[in-house]
Design an enzyme around this catalytic site. Sequence first.
Site, mmCIF file in Angstrom:
data_model
loop_
_atom_site.group_PDB
_atom_site.id
_atom_site.type_symbol
_atom_site.label_atom_id
_atom_site.label_comp_id
_atom_site.label_asym_id
_atom_site.label_seq_id
_atom_site.Cartn_x
_atom_site.Cartn_y
_atom_site.Cartn_z
ATOM 1 N N HIS A 278 0.674 -1.233 0.153
ATOM 2 C CA HIS A 278 -0.041 -0.075 0.073
ATOM 3 C C HIS A 278 0.786 1.263 -0.017
ATOM 4 O O HIS A 278 1.853 1.261 0.643
ATOM 5 C CB HIS A 278 -1.172 -0.029 1.106
ATOM 6 C CG HIS A 278 -0.456 -0.042 2.405
ATOM 7 N ND1 HIS A 278 -0.032 1.083 3.352
ATOM 8 C CD2 HIS A 278 -0.180 -1.227 3.377
ATOM 9 C CE1 HIS A 278 0.425 0.687 4.212
ATOM 10 N NE2 HIS A 278 0.263 -0.522 4.626
ATOM 11 N N ASP A 290 6.294 0.308 6.591
ATOM 12 C CA ASP A 290 4.887 0.370 6.408
ATOM 13 C C ASP A 290 4.340 1.339 5.606
ATOM 14 O O ASP A 290 3.903 2.478 5.977
ATOM 15 C CB ASP A 290 4.174 0.401 7.731
ATOM 16 C CG ASP A 290 2.835 -0.154 7.677
ATOM 17 O OD1 ASP A 290 2.331 -0.462 6.373
ATOM 18 O OD2 ASP A 290 2.116 0.180 8.522
ATOM 19 N N GLU A 324 -4.762 1.964 2.507
ATOM 20 C CA GLU A 324 -4.934 0.820 3.390
ATOM 21 C C GLU A 324 -5.059 1.192 4.926
ATOM 22 O O GLU A 324 -5.980 0.443 5.589
ATOM 23 C CB GLU A 324 -3.776 -0.220 3.377
ATOM 24 C CG GLU A 324 -3.814 -1.513 3.847
ATOM 25 C CD GLU A 324 -3.386 -1.520 5.346
ATOM 26 O OE1 GLU A 324 -3.525 -2.503 6.257
ATOM 27 O OE2 GLU A 324 -2.719 -0.424 5.716
ATOM 28 N N GLU A 325 -4.363 2.076 5.265
ATOM 29 C CA GLU A 325 -4.582 2.367 6.766
ATOM 30 C C GLU A 325 -5.763 2.843 7.362
ATOM 31 O O GLU A 325 -5.940 2.300 8.551
ATOM 32 C CB GLU A 325 -3.279 3.688 6.886
ATOM 33 C CG GLU A 325 -1.718 3.060 6.747
ATOM 34 C CD GLU A 325 -1.395 2.053 7.719
ATOM 35 O OE1 GLU A 325 -2.280 1.576 8.421
ATOM 36 O OE2 GLU A 325 -0.056 1.695 7.470
ATOM 37 N N ASP A 352 3.642 -6.471 3.077
ATOM 38 C CA ASP A 352 2.964 -5.327 3.884
ATOM 39 C C ASP A 352 3.395 -5.868 5.502
ATOM 40 O O ASP A 352 2.580 -5.666 6.357
ATOM 41 C CB ASP A 352 1.546 -5.273 3.828
ATOM 42 C CG ASP A 352 1.137 -4.158 4.652
ATOM 43 O OD1 ASP A 352 2.017 -3.333 5.220
ATOM 44 O OD2 ASP A 352 -0.064 -3.988 5.013
ATOM 45 N N HIS A 423 3.839 2.323 12.586
ATOM 46 C CA HIS A 423 2.943 3.346 13.033
ATOM 47 C C HIS A 423 3.575 4.762 13.855
ATOM 48 O O HIS A 423 2.838 5.259 14.398
ATOM 49 C CB HIS A 423 1.513 3.137 13.502
ATOM 50 C CG HIS A 423 0.755 2.221 12.422
ATOM 51 N ND1 HIS A 423 -0.687 1.653 12.781
ATOM 52 C CD2 HIS A 423 1.080 1.795 11.407
ATOM 53 C CE1 HIS A 423 -0.805 1.113 11.606
ATOM 54 N NE2 HIS A 423 -0.049 0.891 10.844
HETATM 55 ZN ZN LIG Z 1 0.663 -1.597 6.253
#
Ligand SMILES: [Zn+2]
Length: 456
Positions: A278, A290, A324-325, A352, A423
């Site tokens: 993503h 990520d 995606e998030e 991912d 994140h």
């Molecule tokens: Zn991800």
Amino acid sequence: MIHCKCFTIILSLCCLFGFAQQEDSVMIKKIADEILSNGRAYEDLRLLCKTVGGRLAGSPQMYKAESWGQKTLQNAGADKVWLQQCQVPRWTRGGKDEAHISDQSKKQSLDILSLGNSNGTGLKGIMAPVIVINSFEELEQRKSEVPGKIVFYNYKFNPLFVKTFHSYSDAVKYRGAGASRAAKYGAVAALIRSMTHAADNNPHTGAMNYNDSFPKIPAAAVGLKDSDMLIDILAKNKTAQVFIKTNARMIGDTTGHNVIGEIRGSEFPDEIITIGGHLDSWDTAEGAHDDGAGCVQSIEVLRVFKGIGYKPKRTIRIVLFANEENGLRGGTKYAEEAKAKNEKHYFALESDAGGFTPRGFGFNLAADRLQRIKQWLPLFVPYGVYEFNAGGGGADIAPLSSTLGTPVAGLQPDSQRYFDIHHARSDVFEAVNKRELELGAVNMAALIYMVDKYGL
Ligand SMILES: [Zn+2]
């Protein structure tokens, strides 16, 4: 005694298989040599991280990332590159998140990050006493104590799971549903202990969702050191109050895109193999692991096929998925359009789980077919992949699996360091190792080569 004719058949099958294995190991070595000596993935990732940076859905950086994706796919040698439009939610942090704890006359600041999709506190912020809750069961038992308070979910990332994705699945419900469950009993805000084993104090954001039946209270993540400090102070002084000021809000939908590039198949062009990651990331970091890593590894699969002159039988399609998030709108749109166009999706692979040393692949595939392709494993061992596991895929390709029944798989790198940066502000280009990133791409390309050549 084996019948003579049967023996001859078995012998020739063995020879055939042995020959195929040898031919395949030569081809996979060619793939590996090209990626390990001329690979583009690391430089592509540097450009994405350093010239675009954080790229949340709907942000100006999302559009910059889409342009980067188109250009990078073209440079990699895609026959065709295009954008697939989809509506994406636009959530904004709206400025710096602030918090502190007031303990008698002392004020200690707390490092927090609003959770994605959360509302902010309003300009004045929220000052309230805190109730520490260790599980949803405890929340139910102590619901009468919740009104007017900030609920602090202190659920720990479980150290007993060896694969950290299990700890994540175990804990993520507090981030996703914690705010609404606390609001149901009159809480004014929710704080969540970050889902990580990291030794630093970075808060780890991520998506949350509101249940429309309850007030939409603000929610934020707290790093581990501050979480422990909070617990210590509250243990000594139950009247200590926490102040939170966050500015987040949901603006509404806007137009985003999946970025797609493909090489047309030479024998079965209508059979599509999708490979992707993503393109979006959280706003507070560069989204290197990520999922910048997954994007550049996927592009590298296409580039290496072109680079070594391998012409796939099936159409190889690279997809850099949008959003995606905090919405999964890109993955959902891709599967919807595939169904509407009656496309034949033969297989899909996602990366991912970070750009760390590859260990295996996880497959969502019928047991007998998985058993059959496990024979390929010896070809992967020299490049660090030891496992073909049952169960796996990726969030963006899950809709392909559920709407079209497409077999899917996910790259499974070593997971020990992933949640240190997941994140968090620390998910930056410098946290990615070039060799580890490239070895992931080597194994992905090898798997796609085998699936394309022999079928599933
Ligand atoms: Zn991800």
